[in-house]
Design a protein around this motif. Structure first.
Motif, PDB file in Angstrom:
ATOM      1  N   HIS A  34       0.871  -1.166   0.000  1.00 44.27           N
ATOM      2  CA  HIS A  34       0.000   0.000   0.000  1.00 44.27           C
ATOM      3  C   HIS A  34       0.912   1.220   0.000  1.00 44.27           C
ATOM      4  CE1 HIS A  34      -2.689   3.095   1.555  1.00 44.27           C
ATOM      5  NE2 HIS A  34      -3.692   2.344   1.169  1.00 44.27           N
ATOM      6  N   SER A  36       0.986   3.961   1.390  1.00 47.85           N
ATOM      7  CA  SER A  36       1.218   4.764   2.588  1.00 47.85           C
ATOM      8  C   SER A  36       1.689   3.975   3.786  1.00 47.85           C
ATOM      9  CB  SER A  36      -0.061   5.500   2.970  1.00 47.85           C
ATOM     10  OG  SER A  36      -0.350   6.423   1.983  1.00 47.85           O
ATOM     11  N   ASP A 216      -5.453  21.691   8.906  1.00 45.04           N
ATOM     12  CA  ASP A 216      -6.690  20.958   9.072  1.00 45.04           C
ATOM     13  C   ASP A 216      -6.447  19.462   9.163  1.00 45.04           C
ATOM     14  OD1 ASP A 216      -9.486  21.257   9.201  1.00 45.04           O
ATOM     15  OD2 ASP A 216      -9.600  20.240   7.275  1.00 45.04           O
ATOM     16  N   ARG A 217      -5.418  19.010   8.456  1.00 49.79           N
ATOM     17  CA  ARG A 217      -5.151  17.577   8.443  1.00 49.79           C
ATOM     18  C   ARG A 217      -4.376  17.116   9.674  1.00 49.79           C
ATOM     19  NH1 ARG A 217      -5.217  14.572   3.789  1.00 49.79           N
ATOM     20  NH2 ARG A 217      -4.705  12.903   5.223  1.00 49.79           N
ATOM     21  N   VAL A 394      -3.444   7.570   7.765  1.00 51.60           N
ATOM     22  CA  VAL A 394      -2.301   7.722   6.861  1.00 51.60           C
ATOM     23  C   VAL A 394      -1.364   8.810   7.383  1.00 51.60           C
ATOM     24  CG1 VAL A 394      -1.686   8.480   4.576  1.00 51.60           C
ATOM     25  CG2 VAL A 394      -3.495   6.830   4.860  1.00 51.60           C
TER      26      VAL A 394
ATOM     27  N   TYR B 145     -11.524  -1.082  -1.264  1.00 57.08           N
ATOM     28  CA  TYR B 145     -10.984   0.260  -1.507  1.00 57.08           C
ATOM     29  C   TYR B 145     -11.834   0.985  -2.542  1.00 57.08           C
ATOM     30  CZ  TYR B 145      -6.726  -0.785   1.019  1.00 57.08           C
ATOM     31  OH  TYR B 145      -5.822  -1.080   1.992  1.00 57.08           O
ATOM     32  N   LEU B 148     -15.104   2.237  -1.130  1.00 60.97           N
ATOM     33  CA  LEU B 148     -14.894   3.439  -0.304  1.00 60.97           C
ATOM     34  C   LEU B 148     -14.734   4.670  -1.196  1.00 60.97           C
ATOM     35  CD1 LEU B 148     -12.502   2.376   2.576  1.00 60.97           C
ATOM     36  CD2 LEU B 148     -14.815   3.209   2.777  1.00 60.97           C
ATOM     37  N   ARG B 152     -17.108   7.981  -1.376  1.00 57.48           N
ATOM     38  CA  ARG B 152     -16.555   9.329  -1.220  1.00 57.48           C
ATOM     39  C   ARG B 152     -16.969  10.196  -2.399  1.00 57.48           C
ATOM     40  NH1 ARG B 152     -10.314   9.472   0.654  1.00 57.48           N
ATOM     41  NH2 ARG B 152     -10.530   8.620   2.723  1.00 57.48           N
ATOM     42  N   GLU B 225      -4.298   7.134   0.261  1.00 56.64           N
ATOM     43  CA  GLU B 225      -5.192   6.589   1.268  1.00 56.64           C
ATOM     44  C   GLU B 225      -5.865   5.317   0.781  1.00 56.64           C
ATOM     45  OE1 GLU B 225      -7.733   9.915   1.973  1.00 56.64           O
ATOM     46  OE2 GLU B 225      -5.986  11.153   2.329  1.00 56.64           O
ATOM     47  N   LEU B 226      -6.485   5.400  -0.389  1.00 56.52           N
ATOM     48  CA  LEU B 226      -7.265   4.265  -0.885  1.00 56.52           C
ATOM     49  C   LEU B 226      -6.601   3.604  -2.081  1.00 56.52           C
ATOM     50  CD1 LEU B 226     -10.806   5.846  -0.648  1.00 56.52           C
ATOM     51  CD2 LEU B 226      -9.632   4.466   1.007  1.00 56.52           C
ATOM     52  N   ARG B 303      -9.210  16.668   3.942  1.00 55.88           N
ATOM     53  CA  ARG B 303      -9.853  15.449   4.418  1.00 55.88           C
ATOM     54  C   ARG B 303     -11.303  15.442   3.993  1.00 55.88           C
ATOM     55  NH1 ARG B 303      -9.627  14.573  10.601  1.00 55.88           N
ATOM     56  NH2 ARG B 303     -11.835  15.022  10.485  1.00 55.88           N
ATOM     57  N   TYR B 304     -11.813  14.229   3.809  1.00 55.48           N
ATOM     58  CA  TYR B 304     -13.102  14.031   3.173  1.00 55.48           C
ATOM     59  C   TYR B 304     -14.252  14.701   3.939  1.00 55.48           C
ATOM     60  CZ  TYR B 304     -16.867  10.502   3.081  1.00 55.48           C
ATOM     61  OH  TYR B 304     -18.018   9.840   3.097  1.00 55.48           O
ATOM     62  N   ASP B 305     -14.261  14.593   5.262  1.00 55.89           N
ATOM     63  CA  ASP B 305     -15.377  15.225   5.982  1.00 55.89           C
ATOM     64  C   ASP B 305     -15.218  16.745   6.028  1.00 55.89           C
ATOM     65  OD1 ASP B 305     -13.154  14.810   7.626  1.00 55.89           O
ATOM     66  OD2 ASP B 305     -14.342  15.309   9.385  1.00 55.89           O
ATOM     67  N   ARG B 306     -13.960  17.215   6.036  1.00 53.56           N
ATOM     68  CA  ARG B 306     -13.747  18.662   6.035  1.00 53.56           C
ATOM     69  C   ARG B 306     -14.169  19.268   4.701  1.00 53.56           C
ATOM     70  NH1 ARG B 306     -14.241  19.469  10.535  1.00 53.56           N
ATOM     71  NH2 ARG B 306     -13.551  21.597  10.188  1.00 53.56           N
TER      72      ARG B 306
END
Lengths: 409, 371
Positions: A34, A36, A216-217, A394, B145, B148, B152, B225-226, B303-306
């Motif tokens: 993967h 990461s 933010d991250r 990650v 993956y 997901l 998203r 990430e994915l 980030r996805y929710d942000r």
């Protein structure tokens, strides 16, 4: 032959929650391939939507048996194995191993060798932090950081090549001193690097430190408390970002670190951002150390002249029969180290890198054990990962800064 | 409707499709080169001068690659998904006017494939079909993956479609028409709409970035990430179709942005020499594309929710406010004085500043100690 016990599914069920067995949450296999997981770390994730419920790291995909192999080699020849552990901190590995051997056989190291060791170890620390910054930036999606950091890392690798002929697996530090003295170009090369690097660190900071998306991250993500960190034996920048001022260079100085004036950066917050700030600051402090060491670099020999343990310089072999005999004896059968055991720890870029060395009176170590920082730091991952988003996980793995060669040995 | 009209359509459509296909190929080269220069690299430079043949080499490689289909995949949807992703993109380009109407063989020829009177509506509706391709690809791959990533993508599109839709409303209001040609000609008299509605143009650009899933909003295929999520099970030409969709979407979206806010094909001398129109539009597209590439090289991924918080809490209210401000300005300009039109940029800048303040607060969570 030992019997290998078969593991049943029932025995593994405790690793995930009840909800996973009922099928309410999703099990996701992250790694070993993967992008990461920084090598071949495999993580079994239990996800509720995108939120991590459980996280089980699975290591051992890079197991090379370095520790066992070292037992089969003489003290000098075992050193090349140490490079292969933490491939981002090869000089540090050599240094820890050599310090252990020197302690076991009670060797003195000339001051010039010590100063050069410090310079190289700090250069390597910067290189390692650069790789961390690049890959952690890449994990967050800041892809240019990776290339900027590797551009500066090239300078350091060039310096390492200049002194040792090798870019990564240098084996330049030897028990009793160094392989040979640094070439004349060394000082100007390091000075050029010292002149360039502070500006480059400013550039990285301009890209990331106050970047709102970056904040933010990383702000408040996966906060590690000082107590948890101490319980899990976390060391290095992770521990310092959690509010504990613990740096072996200050607490148990080796190689004459006590003569250099530098700060140990520390943050109280313990989140991903604090780890980022600590590591950035450490790069600046390392530059300070290099500059001081370079300014008062003493002249003199770079190897101990104890011929029983340290091979004579090349120039002597041609004129001295005794030197030739020493050389031959040392490289064929090695030296006999006394019976006993030593533990030496240094501050590697990732934390406390310790070597436990046990001699049985012969030329080969009876037991070598490495206390590698990545292994201990990784143990805290399941604790920190609970409740995070996959994207944060990650960022977290990136901020722990693991090297799989260091974990699996 | 005579035969000549049908021929005209066929020729224009073929022209557009070939333009998009060629543009896609050379956009990959352009992006790789631009990214490389930003990242102190050379980029492709082996195949042909300046690596100009690289897209062809890539295409040949992808065509001859083995295509794998996961054994447990839903085969029909698995094959359909890339097609569903690509086709809407090509359809979307149909309404963009490339220049003023020209006289050829005694006919007046419009420089767009279809000059619809509901052009903007058509674009929004077609654009939202494309997300089906991504969701279906994620679902049919039978890969965790991928699913997901598909989820998203759908969440992201829903959050951004609204802000995007409202950003579309601004030029409609200003031009008083949904026909893209009218919007462009109106800009000839009023000046580019980006001057009148700068914040609206910015929202449009941000929302389109999210809509087409480019960095920093590339959560659906977040590689780190994915591991490329929805297209991770695709290979060969099927993968290339997703790639093609993404890059063609970039071109088309930039063309639409240029048309709606940056004066489309307008530029000095277009009235006299109509052939300058396509050149100006292309130049504007290239500049906007560079902006997208630049953003990708610079910013980390949100980030996805942000991202959803940004879409719902910041962009949508701001866009609503801008629609109100624009309508108010137009009313005042008609009722009081045409110069009153210029309160639109002033008030929308105020709205923009307010929004930035809100962004600050929306994006900062409670645990943000000011550091």
């Amino acid at each position: 032959m030992a019997q290998i016990e078969e593991v049943t599914v029932e025995q593994l069920k405790h690793l995930v929650s009840e909800r996973a067995i009922e099928g309410e949450t999703m099990l996701l296999n992250m790694g070993p391939q993967h992008p990461s997981t920084h090598g071949v770390l495999r993580i079994l994730l239990e996800l509720d939507g995108e939120i991590v419920v459980n996280c089980v790291p699975d290591i051992g995909f890079l197991h090379t048996g370095v520790e066992k192999n070292m037992e089969a080699k003489t003290y000098q020849k075992a050193e090349v194995m140490s490079d292969r552990l933490d491939y981002l901190d090869t000089v540090g590995n050599n240094l820890a191993y050599c310090l252990a051997v020197e302690k076991l056989v009670d060797l003195d190291v000339p001051v010039r060798a010590q100063a050069i060791r410090v310079i190289l170890a700090e250069l390597q620390r910067i290189a390692s932090h650069l790789v961390w910054l690049g890959t952690a930036g890449l994990d967050l999606g800041a892809m240019s950081m990776f290339l900027y950091c590797f551009r500066e890392r090239e300078y350091i690798l060039d310096i390492l090549e200049l002194v040792s002929g090798q870019r990564m697996m240098t084996t330049y530090i030897r028990p009793g001193g160094l392989w040979r003295d640094v070439p004349v170009e060394f000082e100007s090369a390091v000075r050029a690097f010292l002149k360039m690097m502070p500006k480059r660190i400013d550039e990285y900071e301009a890209l990331l430190t106050r970047n709102p998306i970056m904040l933010d991250r990383v702000l408040g993500i996966s906060t590690l408390s000082k107590e948890t960190a101490l319980q899990y034996g976390v060391t290095g920048p992770l521990l310092r970002a959690s509010g504990m001022k613990w740096d072996l260079r200050k607490e148990h100085p080796y190689c004459g670190y006590e003569q250099y004036d530098f700060e140990v950066p520390m943050r109280e917050e313990g989140d991903v951002y604090a780890r980022y700030l600590v590591r950035i600051q450490e790069m600046r402090e390392s530059l300070k150390i290099i500059e001081q060491a370079l300014n008062k670099l003493p002249y003199g020999p770079v190897r101990s002249d104890n011929r029983k343990f340290v091979p004579p310089p090349r120039s002597e072999i041609g004129v001295s029969m005794e030197a030739l005999i020493h050389h031959f004896k040392l490289w064929t059968e090695g030296f006999d180290a006394p019976k006993g055991s030593v533990y030496v720890a240094i501050e590697s870029p990732r934390g406390e890198l310790g070597v436990y060395l046990e001699g049985d009176g012969g030329p080969k170590p009876y037991r070598v054990h490495w206390r590698t920082p990545s292994f201990d730091n990784l143990q805290v991952l399941p604790v920190l990962a609970k409740g995070l988003f996959v994207a944060d996980l990650v960022a977290l793995i990136g901020s722990i800064d693991i090297v799989l060669g260091d974990i699996d040995r | 409707m005579d035969a000549a009209l049908i021929w005209e359509w066929v020729i224009k459509a073929l022209f557009l499709i070939f333009f998009l296909l060629g543009g896609f190929a050379y956009l990959t080269w352009y992006e790789r080169k631009a990214l490389a220069r930003i990242q102190v690299r050379y980029g492709p430079n082996r195949a042909g001068p300046y690596g100009l043949l690289q897209p062809i080499a890539d295409a040949v490689k992808l065509i001859f690659k083995e295509e794998l289909t996961p054994s447990m995949a839903d085969k029909v949807i698995f094959i359909l998904a890339p097609i569903v992703t690509v086709v809407p993109v090509m359809l979307m380009a149909a309404t963009v006017p490339w220049g003023p109407p020209i006289q050829l063989f005694g006919r007046t020829i419009n420089m767009s494939v279809a000059d619809l009177n509901v052009g903007v509506l058509y674009i929004t509706s077609i654009a939202s079909i494309a997300v089906y391709g991504i969701v279906l690809a994620g679902w049919s791959s039978n890969n965790k993956y991928a699913i997901l990533g598909g989820l998203r993508a759908s969440a992201q599109m829903v959050s951004y479609e609204l802000a995007l839709g409202l950003a579309f409303v601004l030029p409609i209001l200003l031009a008083g028409s949904m026909r893209l040609m009218d919007i462009v000609t109106k800009q000839a008299e009023m000046g580019w709409f980006v001057l009148i509605q700068p914040v609206g143009a910015l929202i449009f650009l941000i929302a389109t970035l999210a809509e087409i899933g480019r960095a920093p909003f590339d959560m659906p295929d977040a590689e780190q990430e994915l591991s490329s999520s929805y297209h991770s099970e695709y290979s060969g030409m099927k993968f290339a179709l997703f790639f093609m969709a993404e890059y063609e979407k970039m071109i088309v979206i930039c063309a639409i942005a240029a048309t709606l806010f940056f004066g489309g094909f307008l530029g000095p001398g277009v009235d006299k020499w109509p052939w300058l129109g396509p050149i100006y539009l292309l130049a504007k597209i290239i500049v906007l594309l560079f902006l997208m590439i630049w953003v990708r090289a610079t910013f980390p991924r949100i980030r996805y929710d942000r991202l959803m918080a940004l879409g719902w809490k910041v962009l949508l209210p701001t866009a609503l406010g801008l629609v109100f401000v624009t309508a108010l300005g137009i009313l005042l300009a008609e009722a009081v004085n045409p110069a009153m039109l210029w309160i639109i940029p002033l008030l929308s800048l105020v709205a923009g500043v307010l929004a930035v303040g809100v962004i600050e607060r929306a994006l900062r969570r409670k645990e943000y100690a000011r550091r």
